[in-house]
Structures are given as C-alpha cells and as structure tokens.
Enzyme design. Structure first.
Site, PDB file in Angstrom:
ATOM      1  N   ARG A 149      18.004 -24.191  -6.553  1.00 26.94           N
ATOM      2  CA  ARG A 149      19.010 -23.872  -7.561  1.00 26.94           C
ATOM      3  C   ARG A 149      18.356 -23.314  -8.830  1.00 26.94           C
ATOM      4  NH1 ARG A 149      20.278 -28.814  -5.400  1.00 26.94           N
ATOM      5  NH2 ARG A 149      19.482 -30.004  -7.170  1.00 26.94           N
TER       6      ARG A 149
ATOM      7  N   ALA B 164      12.502 -45.617  -6.763  1.00 25.72           N
ATOM      8  CA  ALA B 164      13.876 -46.012  -7.070  1.00 25.72           C
ATOM      9  C   ALA B 164      13.899 -47.512  -7.291  1.00 25.72           C
ATOM     10  CB  ALA B 164      14.819 -45.638  -5.922  1.00 25.72           C
TER      11      ALA B 164
ATOM     12  N   GLU C 211      10.927 -33.156   0.923  1.00 25.39           N
ATOM     13  CA  GLU C 211      11.430 -34.114  -0.069  1.00 25.39           C
ATOM     14  C   GLU C 211      12.183 -35.181   0.704  1.00 25.39           C
ATOM     15  OE1 GLU C 211      13.561 -33.052  -3.632  1.00 25.39           O
ATOM     16  OE2 GLU C 211      12.712 -31.035  -3.600  1.00 25.39           O
TER      17      GLU C 211
ATOM     18  N   GLU D 194       0.822  -1.204   0.000  1.00 25.82           N
ATOM     19  CA  GLU D 194       0.000   0.000   0.000  1.00 25.82           C
ATOM     20  C   GLU D 194       0.861   1.263   0.000  1.00 25.82           C
ATOM     21  OE1 GLU D 194      -2.147  -2.888   2.896  1.00 25.82           O
ATOM     22  OE2 GLU D 194      -0.165  -2.665   2.002  1.00 25.82           O
TER      23      GLU D 194
ATOM     24  N   SER E 128      16.544 -39.037  13.843  1.00 31.46           N
ATOM     25  CA  SER E 128      16.191 -39.488  15.195  1.00 31.46           C
ATOM     26  C   SER E 128      17.391 -39.926  16.014  1.00 31.46           C
ATOM     27  CB  SER E 128      15.174 -40.628  15.123  1.00 31.46           C
ATOM     28  OG  SER E 128      13.951 -40.167  14.592  1.00 31.46           O
TER      29      SER E 128
ATOM     30  N   THR F  62      17.627 -40.100   3.324  1.00 33.04           N
ATOM     31  CA  THR F  62      17.976 -39.404   2.086  1.00 33.04           C
ATOM     32  C   THR F  62      19.376 -38.821   2.185  1.00 33.04           C
ATOM     33  OG1 THR F  62      15.658 -38.881   1.631  1.00 33.04           O
ATOM     34  CG2 THR F  62      17.311 -37.520   0.538  1.00 33.04           C
TER      35      THR F  62
END
Length: 372
Positions: free
Chosen positions: A222, A177, A304, A67, A237, A211
């Site tokens: 990226r 996979a 992810e 504004e 964990s 992962t």
C-alpha cells in the site's frame, strides 16, 4: 587457447570514470525495483569521449531492455562508445531480441558488465558474442551492489527457488504481541512505511493461516503507485482459510497439506488457487512451496507471519534475509515470541546470523541480517 579463440572478459583495473558511469547505471537499474519481475533490474549507460551519450533502464518484462533504450537515446553517437551494463547483455531470443546483437550492430567499442548473467541460457555467452565481434569486454566492476539489486533473480537462476526475506516487528525483549494478541502498533509510521517498500519489491507476500485467522490482513503493498500487486501466498496446512478472508481479494495461492475438495472448491470460488503440498509431518512442505514459486518466476518472497511459520521457515533453512524492526519498548512476561519450534539445549546449536545493515527509522531500529 588457439589464436582464433575469443578473449575472455578482462578483469583489468577500472578508471574513476568507469566507476562513475557504472554507479549511474546501478541507480538507473534501481528504478525498476518494483516493476521488472520476473526479469532482473538492469541499467545501462553509454559514454564516449568522457560524455554520456545515452542511458536506459529495464522497466518491465516484455518491454525494451536497458541496453536497447540506451542505444536508442544515443543514436549514431553509440558508435565507438563504452557501454556500462549492470548485468551481462543477453544473448538469446526471449520476449525481446538479444542485447548483445544490438550492441554489436550499434558499433560500440567496449562493454563493461558489473556481473555475469546467472541465467544458464546466457552465462557468459553474451560477453563471448561481443568478444567474437571484436568488442573489448570487462566484467566485475561494482559487482557486489549489482548482485544486491537482484538477489532473487540470481538465486532462482542458480538454485531454482526465490530469495526469502523474513520481516518481523518486536519489542526490545522479543515480543510480537501481548498475551491477548494486541500488537498494533509496535513500530512507528516510518518503520511501517519501510515495510510497504519491502512488500512492493517482492514478487510474493507469504503468511500463515494463524495470521489470517487472527488479523484478517489484506497482505498487499500500500501507499505506493504500483502497476501490479505481489502474489499473496497463505500456508494453511488444514485448509481453514475462510472464503470471505480479505487476503483472497484479487486472488491468492493457498498451500495446504490436506485433500479437502469441498473446502478447496469454496476457496476457488472466492478467487484462490489451492495447491496441495503435504510434507512428512502433515504440514505444508515449505521447501516444495518455494520450489514451486521459483518455477512460476517468483524472484523475491516477503514473509510476514506468526511464530509458527517463522519457526518453520527458519528450521527448514529457507530464510535468506531477516529484516527485524525493533521498537524501544518492553512487553514483559506473557508476550508472544518471534519463533516457535523445538527448544535448544546448547548455545552451540543456535542459528547464527551476521548483521549486514543497521539503521534508525524514526524511533525504531531496523536490523538486516543474513545466515552466518
């Protein structure tokens, strides 16, 4: 309501011109998609006598709000104009002065807001201040697209935790996979570029230790010119993250369930913050982790991860949106799946989603879903 009480914001019908100006304000707001956090993405258009006299959009926290920028562009022509704002003007002093006061001082005649501000500090007070000053106010024009611009900010204000968007990539038969772990590349360049845009709009990127150990990813955004990178968060964990892991470059938050001072100290020396959030099952309390991210001003989390963390997030009811990229291929028997966890015995117990968007990205299909 007494004669002296302010009139509430009106929901009267909007004109074609109103729709056009608000649509422009929404496009302006979207320019801040990658930069405004923890603030919401907001755009503003000032119009008078059928002509746009000023416009602006909020770029980043601490800088002028939409504004104020629109008023600066309009100058004296703001007097008597209508302001179209994608979010109710703020009414409190934060890093910048209240936008409601700026609109009043500029002499605008009417303010149309796409939606009320869910921030309890505002929550209708901005519109009330404008109404008390004699400015006509309306709310609700193109509210749904305005809400879609800021799902994380809205959820953080209302529920105290960020919006979690889960990204997966799989074959037609749900494989992520091969049995040996090979997964590059399931999807094509267009889909991978789209993932970078999702990462860039997030305040944090979440992944799991599986992962990190299997792929040693950087987990950053990226191929886009960004003024900042999302916070990297690892669910670990048992605190197995190697101090040399690439995910730690530039800093990361590691959530763990164990008390391991020596390993925590080594990770801290590598630039990580270790946060202990043990759950009842000996794993990281994922709900507590999201609550903590909300307290840190995180609006959107992009997840992810592998099947373990994906399943944990799903079982905890923490997935607000699922973006599934599906490649036109079959990985067949032995392929790794999307979600781990306890199996179901009845179809009636399946978690159901509703499809909100479908589009092709090169040869791949992108499905956007939300819990039904």
């Amino acid at each position: 309501m007494s004669p002296d009480s302010p009139r509430p914001a009106s929901h009267a019908p909007f004109s074609v011109a109103d729709h056009a100006h608000m649509a422009r304000a929404l496009r302006l707001a979207a320019r801040g998609l990658y930069t405004t956090m923890p603030n919401p993405r907001v755009g503003c258009v000032l119009a008078r006598d059928g002509e746009v006299v000023g416009e602006g959009w909020h770029a980043r926290a601490g800088e002028a709000h939409a504004e104020v920028l629109a008023l600066r562009a309009a100058g004296p022509r703001a007097r008597g104009a209508t302001a179209y704002v994608t979010l109710e003007p703020c009414s409190h002093h934060g890093r910048t002065p209240p936008c409601a006061d700026a609109l009043i001082d500029a002499g605008v005649a009417r303010v149309v807001a796409a939606m009320r501000d869910p921030n309890p500090v505002v929550a209708g007070r901005g519109l009330e201040l404008l109404t008390l000053a004699g400015i006509a106010t309306q709310v609700g024009l193109l509210e749904e697209p305005a809400r879609e611009l800021n799902p994380g900010f809205i959820q953080r204000m209302l529920r105290g935790r960020p919006w979690l968007r889960l990204k997966t990539a799989s074959s037609l038969d749900g494989g992520t996979a091969l049995a040996n772990g090979a997964s590059q590349w399931l999807t094509g360049a267009d889909a991978r570029a789209d993932v970078q845009r999702l990462r860039a709009r997030a305040c944090a990127i979440l992944t799991g230790i599986g992962t990190v150990l299997a792929d040693d990813p950087r987990m950053n955004a990226r191929d886009l010119a960004l003024p900042r990178q999302p916070l990297k968060v690892v669910v670990d964990s048992r605190l197995r993250t190697p101090p040399a892991a690439r995910v730690l470059a530039g800093g990361a938050l590691i959530a763990t369930a164990v008390d391991a001072p020596a390993r925590a100290q080594a990770l801290a020396a590598a630039g990580a913050e270790v946060l202990r959030l043990p759950g009842a099952d000996g794993r990281v309390d994922l709900a507590a982790l999201l609550d903590e991210l909300g307290r840190r001003g995180i609006n959107e989390v992009h997840a992810e991860a592998g099947a373990g963390l994906n399943g944990g997030l799903l079982d905890a009811g923490l997935v607000d949106e699922w973006v599934a990229y599906v490649a036109p291929m079959v990985l067949a028997a032995g392929a790794r799946g999307l979600f781990a966890g306890a199996g179901l015995e009845r179809i009636a117990d399946a978690r159901r989603f509703r499809l909100t968007d479908t589009r092709m990205l090169g040869a791949d299909l992108r499905l956007t879903l939300r819990p039904a």
